[in-house]
Design a protein around this motif. Structure first.
Motif: not given
Lengths: 239, 239, 239, 239
Positions: D10, D185, D187
């Motif tokens: 991630q 997150s 992202d």
């Protein structure tokens, strides 16, 4: 094959022009394509990123706001598109085959500044003969009733109040929000969105260079508009 | 093969530099290439998008404005090009082999602001020794007679009034409209259009950083121009 | 193979970073790479477009300005590079392995505005601890003697007058002209040119948002510079 | 395979979005991804250029600042991330799975101008309901103690002082430095960094066009936030 294949394809192609012309980032912005005979339009599904769009993902909506084809939720701005088609294309008879909403940077800035864009030059006059109008803020009452539908009504009322005609002035700024543009086709509507962003950028720099810049004389505005759009237009090729 | 193949190729290549150098979007802007011996120039067809241009689609026009080759309508600005070739290249003897009109963002903004671009630095002085002139608005009378032809006359008259010479000052802003640039070749004319856009952007930021910015001293202007263009120029390689 | 192969390769690679980092258009800008042992530097040939550059086209010049290798004319700014290497690297002992001159848009605008760039934030302080100095205009006398060589002297004198050291302040604006930057290598010098352009853009917008913006407090400047460049630097990886 | 493979992937993917979205040049900026169960986060190694990053090069750090996996030094801003995770995600229970620091141009300019970004329009209100806060400068005492850790404390204290909640206001400007953003997150945190840069640019132009521009009325702010983030949100698709 869908009986709405044509407008779904038009809507898809025009939506893909939004990122291609850098008129919005991520999922921001939406385009619809209208079929006046069927009384329906195809529009971008809500919150879907442009690279994931397909022709099949376009949502077809009728003028009562009912989804008649498609499995996804239509754009959250669907009711704004609906009002403009209903009031201007159906009731008003204007030839509007597509509508675009973007968050393009300079157009949004003018909407946030709550200023109509002055008609400073021929780049602007080649496309519309008026300033780019800017509505007032939507009222709290209207927003509470139905935000997106009343945004459409706000635009329609502002055009009536200002004596503007949607077949001639093909773009508007909604105060504090951003631009809506339209055209004879979805493709033409996106073109107008790109024109508006460029005109907004040029106007910003014009004011920076000369805060007292004045509007283009009326006879030049008229000439530029007429040579492209008038009965004796001589720009472009014979159709 | 066309007897005008060379200028058609030059015009095509130079027109394709307009989108490549980001000097205009869509169909905006046009370039012509002049053949002084034949007394004709090749120019972009009107309203055709750059990706659809071909060498064969270039339109060849003589100095009376008659199309001598090509099936499409020439650029709506053809008569402006025509006047500049006729007055400056033919009558005036200036070595002008190409002319460019664009709607590049910063140059248009200065034209809309109706301000000549001050000569703030050597980037500007490397190319021209004067400010970038800006004409007045075209008059209503002139516009009514023949808009594009009188735009050419407006430029020619402004250069005469200001004591400017087109072989030295290779660019102009037409008030409320945008830039025209030229050069010994169509290729050089597009280069000058890109120079103008960059100079216009630099001047905008210069004024933002220092609204009281002053013109470059005359001796530096002269030095930079002469080291590139004077009889003892030492910039670049021997030809 | 040339005995100057290493600096020619360094100069070539660094010159190609100029268009890659959008620090200049066309042939504008030049980079040199210095070999302190041989007392020579390799520099871009004058007026050659970046796509046409090759390692072999780099011109090697000694500190008397004599071309010792290469068939093309060296950059017209060669004597400015020469003075900085001679005064700072050779006489002053500063570790300077490369010099860059560009016409990057925002840095040129500040040079045209004749304003040093204030140290507004940590992006700036991460690289230099002073403002970005701006020389006065070169005098007419100096320009008449030897323009490019005296531009080098102007920079050297300005650093001495302002108490700046080229090993710490690796960039300068020449009034009315544009930026020169340098570094331990040609590659590092181009990096500094890109840093300067970004810092100049950030400073422009800072003043636009707050015309009364103040300099970063000295203790933050010192901290940011020391964590990257001081004896106890902890930014990056162990070498 | 690493027991921290998920957050390393991630973090890697989100770090690569920094150059892709043009939020920083060279090695500037860093992203971390948090695993609340393990109480560790993966973060960019310090001073490594984006093209050289790999999943394996991500550094895993626990909430005491100890490197628990990885051979490189973690970002020099690691302790700022650490404080935000510890204070807001662990102690405060906010759902924060990623943090981003960039030097994006417009956000840095506002931080340098020491001005919170006013809430001028719906592009802003679609994401946060408050202005984008701007901390004061860090004090000399705090900086001397532990600069990066105290930068985290400065942000946390500023949110408390202003009555802001990190689950709602997902971005901050640190005065004289630049932006930090976060999200559920890594992202989403980068998405918020891109939103902030766009909002900062729009606000800059808004003030340029209308220095007296006013904040969006509260009822429109509320509507836009609620239609995207409220209990009856209708933007996007059903999850």
């Amino acid at each position: 094959m869908s009986m709405f294949q044509t407008i779904k394809e038009q809507a898809y192609e025009a939506n893909m022009q939004i990122p291609a012309q850098k008129l919005a980032i991520y999922t921001w912005g939406n385009v619809s394509a209208f079929d006046p005979d069927a009384g329906v339009f195809a529009i971008k599904p809500s919150g879907v990123a442009y690279p994931k769009l397909t022709v099949d993902s376009m949502v077809v909506v009728d003028l009562d706001g009912k989804v008649v084809e498609g499995e996804l939720n239509p754009s959250s701005d669907t009711n704004t598109h609906l009002v403009l088609y209903k009031e201007w294309a159906v009731k008003g008879g204007a030839k509007i085959g597509g509508i675009v909403h973007t968050h393009s940077t300079y157009a949004v800035a003018w909407a946030q500044a709550q200023r109509p864009i002055p008609l400073f030059g021929t780049t602007h006059a080649d496309h519309i003969q008026s300033l780019v109008p800017c509505t007032p803020y939507i009222t709290k009452d209207a927003l509470t009733r139905n935000y997106e539908l009343e945004t459409g009504n706000l635009i329609v009322k502002h055009f009536a109040d200002e004596g503007l005609h949607p077949a001639e002035t093909t773009m508007v700024l909604v105060a504090g929000h951003g631009p809506f543009t339209w055209g004879a086709s979805a493709d033409k509507a996106v073109y107008n969105a790109a024109v508006l962003e460029e005109v907004a950028k040029m106007a910003t720099i014009t004011l920076q260079v000369n805060p007292a810049a004045t509007q283009l004389p009326a006879y030049i505005i008229d000439k530029h508009y007429q040579r492209k759009h008038g009965p004796n237009a001589y720009y472009g090729q014979k159709k």
